[in-house]
Motif scaffolding. Structure first.
Motif, short mmCIF file in Angstrom:
data_model
loop_
_atom_site.label_atom_id
_atom_site.label_comp_id
_atom_site.label_asym_id
_atom_site.label_seq_id
_atom_site.Cartn_x
_atom_site.Cartn_y
_atom_site.Cartn_z
N MET A 45 0.51 -1.37 -0.10
CA MET A 45 0.29 0.01 0.43
C MET A 45 0.81 1.54 -0.12
SD MET A 45 -2.61 1.67 2.71
CE MET A 45 -3.88 0.10 2.93
N GLU A 46 1.95 1.19 0.84
CA GLU A 46 2.57 2.16 0.74
C GLU A 46 3.59 2.48 -0.51
OE1 GLU A 46 2.45 4.18 3.66
OE2 GLU A 46 1.67 2.58 4.18
N LEU A 47 3.26 1.74 -0.95
CA LEU A 47 4.49 1.94 -2.78
C LEU A 47 3.49 2.48 -3.48
CD1 LEU A 47 6.70 1.66 -5.18
CD2 LEU A 47 5.99 -0.36 -5.17
N ARG A 48 1.81 2.28 -3.70
CA ARG A 48 0.95 2.84 -4.36
C ARG A 48 0.90 3.95 -3.67
NH1 ARG A 48 -1.41 3.63 -8.06
NH2 ARG A 48 -3.03 2.75 -8.69
N ILE A 49 1.07 4.69 -2.73
CA ILE A 49 0.66 6.19 -2.14
C ILE A 49 1.89 7.01 -2.49
CG2 ILE A 49 0.57 7.16 -0.17
CD1 ILE A 49 -1.99 5.13 0.97
N ASP A 50 2.78 6.97 -2.17
CA ASP A 50 3.73 7.09 -3.27
C ASP A 50 3.96 7.26 -4.26
OD1 ASP A 50 6.68 8.00 -2.78
OD2 ASP A 50 7.55 6.73 -3.60
N GLN A 51 3.53 6.25 -5.40
CA GLN A 51 3.86 6.72 -6.88
C GLN A 51 1.88 7.83 -6.88
OE1 GLN A 51 2.32 2.31 -7.31
NE2 GLN A 51 4.51 1.93 -8.02
N ILE A 52 1.11 7.42 -6.64
CA ILE A 52 -0.10 8.28 -6.48
C ILE A 52 0.86 10.49 -5.97
CG2 ILE A 52 -2.57 9.63 -5.91
CD1 ILE A 52 -2.32 6.09 -5.43
N LYS A 53 1.64 9.62 -4.76
CA LYS A 53 1.68 11.41 -4.20
C LYS A 53 2.59 11.93 -5.28
CE LYS A 53 4.72 13.22 -0.45
NZ LYS A 53 5.87 12.77 0.87
N LYS A 54 3.71 11.28 -5.79
CA LYS A 54 4.36 11.69 -7.05
C LYS A 54 3.72 12.14 -8.00
CE LYS A 54 8.64 8.11 -6.63
NZ LYS A 54 9.03 7.58 -6.32
N LYS A 55 2.17 11.52 -8.62
CA LYS A 55 1.71 12.09 -9.94
C LYS A 55 0.78 13.29 -9.14
CE LYS A 55 -1.56 10.20 -13.03
NZ LYS A 55 -1.69 8.91 -13.44
N LEU A 56 0.81 13.16 -7.77
CA LEU A 56 0.25 14.74 -7.20
C LEU A 56 1.27 16.38 -7.43
CD1 LEU A 56 -2.38 13.15 -4.79
CD2 LEU A 56 -2.65 14.57 -6.24
N HIS A 57 2.07 15.63 -7.15
CA HIS A 57 3.76 16.41 -7.44
C HIS A 57 3.38 16.85 -8.69
CE1 HIS A 57 5.25 15.82 -2.98
NE2 HIS A 57 4.10 15.96 -2.94
N SER A 58 4.00 15.89 -8.84
CA SER A 58 3.63 16.38 -10.72
C SER A 58 2.39 17.25 -11.70
CB SER A 58 4.43 15.35 -11.47
OG SER A 58 2.55 14.36 -11.75
N LYS A 59 2.17 17.20 -10.96
CA LYS A 59 0.71 17.95 -11.33
C LYS A 59 0.20 19.93 -10.17
CE LYS A 59 -0.73 15.67 -15.22
NZ LYS A 59 0.23 15.96 -16.08
N SER A 60 1.38 19.35 -9.86
CA SER A 60 1.04 20.89 -8.66
C SER A 60 0.97 20.54 -6.92
CB SER A 60 1.76 22.45 -9.06
OG SER A 60 2.39 22.55 -10.04
N TYR A 61 0.48 19.60 -7.19
CA TYR A 61 -0.73 18.72 -5.98
C TYR A 61 -0.02 18.16 -5.02
CZ TYR A 61 -4.73 20.17 -8.87
OH TYR A 61 -5.26 20.65 -9.85
N LYS A 62 -0.29 18.36 -3.60
CA LYS A 62 0.34 17.83 -2.65
C LYS A 62 -0.77 16.69 -2.00
CE LYS A 62 2.25 22.10 -0.94
NZ LYS A 62 3.01 23.53 0.36
N LEU A 63 -0.24 16.23 -1.81
CA LEU A 63 -0.97 14.53 -0.52
C LEU A 63 -1.01 15.43 0.88
CD1 LEU A 63 -1.75 12.18 -0.85
CD2 LEU A 63 -0.47 11.20 0.10
N THR A 64 -2.38 16.25 0.88
CA THR A 64 -2.73 16.36 2.25
C THR A 64 -2.96 15.30 3.14
OG1 THR A 64 -4.83 17.15 0.78
CG2 THR A 64 -3.19 18.79 0.84
N PRO A 65 -2.78 15.20 4.95
CA PRO A 65 -3.66 14.65 5.21
C PRO A 65 -5.36 13.97 4.85
CG PRO A 65 -2.89 16.39 6.43
CD PRO A 65 -2.77 16.58 4.75
N GLN A 66 -5.99 14.61 4.04
CA GLN A 66 -6.98 14.45 3.93
C GLN A 66 -7.30 13.59 2.56
OE1 GLN A 66 -6.63 18.18 4.64
NE2 GLN A 66 -7.07 18.25 5.90
N ARG A 67 -6.42 14.35 1.45
CA ARG A 67 -6.31 13.41 0.42
C ARG A 67 -5.47 11.74 1.52
NH1 ARG A 67 -4.33 18.59 -2.94
NH2 ARG A 67 -5.55 19.14 -3.39
N GLU A 68 -4.54 11.73 1.30
CA GLU A 68 -4.23 10.32 2.47
C GLU A 68 -5.80 9.33 2.93
OE1 GLU A 68 0.04 8.29 4.08
OE2 GLU A 68 0.01 10.60 4.02
N ALA A 69 -6.19 10.08 3.57
CA ALA A 69 -6.93 9.34 3.90
C ALA A 69 -7.73 8.91 2.70
CB ALA A 69 -7.80 9.89 4.72
N THR A 70 -8.15 9.77 2.43
CA THR A 70 -9.89 9.56 1.86
C THR A 70 -8.43 8.18 0.30
OG1 THR A 70 -10.19 11.43 1.23
CG2 THR A 70 -10.86 9.68 -0.88
#
Length: 153
Positions: A1-26
């Motif tokens: 699961m952590e690997l998948r979250i890290d991949q999605i975090k990178k995708k968000l960052h590449s589009k100038s978004y942050k992985l906020t605690p609310q987004r991570e919980a979702t």
């Protein structure tokens, strides 16, 4: 699961978004219930268990953002309820579904069944296909067997 979250975090960052605690919980709820095809309201209730201060609007905004970034797919099985489905990492197209009209079960077909159809559409209509969705509505094996057993009694 952590690997998948890290991949999605990178995708968000590449589009100038942050992985906020609310987004991570979702995201964690979506990952924990990957096969469940949850509605926004169901996701909200599960996220609220983890993050009691989160609001429904925040979950909706997060789901819309994840949908825009093609992290999740927004789907409807004909029951008027939008559901959210995590897109498998690295797949080009949305996967297909088998929806049972009796019990409401949903089974996923991961393999792409429409490659030849896409070629025909491109050649015959000059249409550049970017994605597709296919949902079969019918009766699952379990319900068919149950009906057969009921007939035999």
């Amino acid at each position: 699961m952590e690997l998948r979250i890290d991949q999605i975090k990178k995708k968000l960052h590449s589009k100038s978004y942050k992985l906020t605690p609310q987004r991570e919980a979702t995201l964690r709820v979506l990952l924990e219930h990957e096969k469940d095809h949850l509605s926004a309201e169901q996701i909200f209730l599960l996220v609220k268990d983890k993050e009691p201060e989160i609001g429904l609007a925040t979950v909706y905004r997060t789901l819309e953002l994840l949908s825009e970034l093609k992290v999740v797919d927004k789907i409807n099985f004909g029951d008027g309820v939008s559901r959210y489905d995590l897109r498998k990492e690295g797949v080009q197209h949305f996967h297909h579904h088998l929806v049972c009209l009796e019990c409401g079960s949903v089974e996923e077909i991961i393999e792409d069944l429409l490659g030849d159809v896409e070629k025909i559409v491109a050649e015959k209509w000059g249409f550049e296909v970017r994605d597709h969705r296919l949902t079969f509505h019918g009766i699952c094996r379990v319900c068919q067997q149950k009906a057969k057993n009921d007939e035999e009694e």
